[in-house]
Motif scaffolding. Sequence first.
Motif, PDB file in Angstrom:
ATOM      1  N   LEU A 179      45.519  19.813  52.177  1.00 17.46           N
ATOM      2  CA  LEU A 179      45.625  20.414  53.509  1.00 17.46           C
ATOM      3  C   LEU A 179      46.379  21.737  53.463  1.00 17.46           C
ATOM      4  O   LEU A 179      46.089  22.671  54.232  1.00 17.46           O
ATOM      5  CB  LEU A 179      46.328  19.449  54.465  1.00 17.46           C
ATOM      6  N   GLU A 180      47.380  21.814  52.559  1.00 13.33           N
ATOM      7  CA  GLU A 180      48.150  23.056  52.465  1.00 13.33           C
ATOM      8  C   GLU A 180      47.295  24.247  52.060  1.00 13.33           C
ATOM      9  O   GLU A 180      47.646  25.396  52.346  1.00 13.33           O
ATOM     10  CB  GLU A 180      49.281  22.883  51.445  1.00 13.33           C
ATOM     11  N   ALA A 239      57.265  16.515  58.864  1.00  6.82           N
ATOM     12  CA  ALA A 239      56.014  17.183  58.481  1.00  6.82           C
ATOM     13  C   ALA A 239      54.790  16.264  58.572  1.00  6.82           C
ATOM     14  O   ALA A 239      53.758  16.667  59.132  1.00  6.82           O
ATOM     15  CB  ALA A 239      56.149  17.772  57.079  1.00  6.82           C
ATOM     16  N   PRO A 240      54.824  15.024  58.034  1.00  4.01           N
ATOM     17  CA  PRO A 240      53.630  14.173  58.141  1.00  4.01           C
ATOM     18  C   PRO A 240      53.234  13.877  59.578  1.00  4.01           C
ATOM     19  O   PRO A 240      52.042  13.815  59.897  1.00  4.01           O
ATOM     20  CB  PRO A 240      54.060  12.879  57.420  1.00  4.01           C
ATOM     21  N   PHE A 241      54.233  13.704  60.467  1.00 10.94           N
ATOM     22  CA  PHE A 241      53.916  13.423  61.869  1.00 10.94           C
ATOM     23  C   PHE A 241      53.241  14.632  62.511  1.00 10.94           C
ATOM     24  O   PHE A 241      52.244  14.497  63.225  1.00 10.94           O
ATOM     25  CB  PHE A 241      55.203  13.066  62.620  1.00 10.94           C
ATOM     26  N   LEU A 242      53.781  15.823  62.268  1.00  7.57           N
ATOM     27  CA  LEU A 242      53.179  17.024  62.838  1.00  7.57           C
ATOM     28  C   LEU A 242      51.755  17.232  62.307  1.00  7.57           C
ATOM     29  O   LEU A 242      50.839  17.605  63.062  1.00  7.57           O
ATOM     30  CB  LEU A 242      54.040  18.251  62.513  1.00  7.57           C
ATOM     31  N   THR A 243      51.580  16.969  61.019  1.00 11.22           N
ATOM     32  CA  THR A 243      50.240  17.101  60.435  1.00 11.22           C
ATOM     33  C   THR A 243      49.269  16.130  61.082  1.00 11.22           C
ATOM     34  O   THR A 243      48.130  16.488  61.416  1.00 11.22           O
ATOM     35  CB  THR A 243      50.302  16.829  58.920  1.00 11.22           C
ATOM     36  N   GLY A 251      47.030  24.521  57.667  1.00 10.92           N
ATOM     37  CA  GLY A 251      47.496  24.934  56.352  1.00 10.92           C
ATOM     38  C   GLY A 251      48.704  25.848  56.445  1.00 10.92           C
ATOM     39  O   GLY A 251      49.665  25.722  55.661  1.00 10.92           O
ATOM     40  N   GLU A 252      48.686  26.786  57.415  1.00 13.69           N
ATOM     41  CA  GLU A 252      49.806  27.704  57.576  1.00 13.69           C
ATOM     42  C   GLU A 252      51.082  26.951  57.963  1.00 13.69           C
ATOM     43  O   GLU A 252      52.171  27.232  57.439  1.00 13.69           O
ATOM     44  CB  GLU A 252      49.472  28.742  58.647  1.00 13.69           C
ATOM     45  N   LEU A 253      50.950  25.966  58.880  1.00 15.71           N
ATOM     46  CA  LEU A 253      52.116  25.181  59.290  1.00 15.71           C
ATOM     47  C   LEU A 253      52.713  24.417  58.111  1.00 15.71           C
ATOM     48  O   LEU A 253      53.933  24.393  57.917  1.00 15.71           O
ATOM     49  CB  LEU A 253      51.730  24.202  60.398  1.00 15.71           C
ATOM     50  N   LEU A 254      51.855  23.793  57.316  1.00 14.10           N
ATOM     51  CA  LEU A 254      52.342  23.012  56.181  1.00 14.10           C
ATOM     52  C   LEU A 254      53.047  23.899  55.164  1.00 14.10           C
ATOM     53  O   LEU A 254      54.067  23.509  54.582  1.00 14.10           O
ATOM     54  CB  LEU A 254      51.187  22.259  55.526  1.00 14.10           C
TER      55      LEU A 254
END
Length: 407
Positions: free
Chosen positions: A328-329, A395-399, A336-339
Amino acid sequence: MKGLAKHEGSAADSIRTATRAALHQLVGLAIEEQVSFLIIAGDLYDGDWRDYRTGLYFVSEMGRLHRSGIPVYLLYGNHDARSQITRRLTLPGNVYVFGSRRPQSFAIDSLNVVLHGQSFRQRDVTDNLALNYPEPFPGAFNIGVLHTGLGGTSGHENYAPCALADLIGKGYDYWALGHVHRAEVLHSRPHIVFPGNLQGRHVRETGAKGATMVTIDNGEISDLETLPCDVVRWTVVTVDLGSTTSFGEVLDRIRDALDDAVDTCSGGRLLACRIVLQGRTEVHGRLLTDEEQLLAEARSVALGLGDDAAWVEKVIVETEPAIAPETLEQREDAVGELLRMLQKAGSDTDLLHRLETDIGGMVRRLPSEVRSAVEDTVLKAAVDGDHAALIGGAAPFLTARLTEGRD
């Protein structure tokens, strides 16, 4: 048994009253087995009473033993020390309480048994009480009753600390220990025994709980038997969701796992469960973002197993997404940008300082009992001031929120 006020139903009611029911079970078993006497080695009460009903309930149970001619030898520990309980009720004549000023001995001449013990005067006892216990009475079966952390190796506060060698060297035939909630025989001849508590109170106290029945023949211990007294049994149910592709499949696997746990772990009691979901699954995102429905569905599954077969305390999501975060990154979009931003954020000193100021300040204002009870990994990172781990945990929750329902 905290946090049950918002729950309804017979299962929650059973859990609320479980510790009293376990004491009732113990008294019933003692009468049924016609035991010679009962020892309670501390922490009968968990702190001060709100009213007299707690004490009255205990007196009523001791009255059952009194009518059956069974004496009780009671020692107060850190939770029910003289300084911790502001109210006291007169106990029936069959209950003998060890004093708190110095060690005290009770002789049962008809059995040729002598019991030695000392109650706690205050909660934080840091002295090795065992060193001052009297020498064994010659020719008698000597029992030491002690509330102790025994060096602190159990994960409990190390009250009345002592070494195993201190107890072995005292020359008693048996040590009845209190304070540690896990049952364990620490030594044989002399037998040194933690019977554990009568009823598991939360998910960290899993498995059967009860008392230890000791059989003595001709001055020698011939048998130690655990008498299960719990009416609710706690367990952790791990569910592998590997290769699942739908929410319905998840519920099917939870149902199968709960059904198996009831058969193998409950012993015919209500099984209080924490469910841990693991494995790589296509519904990982939904499990993370729809926790309220997930818990409700899991509890519905438990109810479907039959009356008071199982109750779900919590569902922990430890699954992994079908698409690895590393993949995803690489995406050239907002996800991708957020990660990639989150990956760098853990080492951003300015951001970490702002988190310490904002979140750290808020956390420090929380009562200590709230901070110490936190189990969620993200919240615990905030409580511990590990803000890099806080970012990583979020991070996993936001993703999942961003990718749920997308290809």
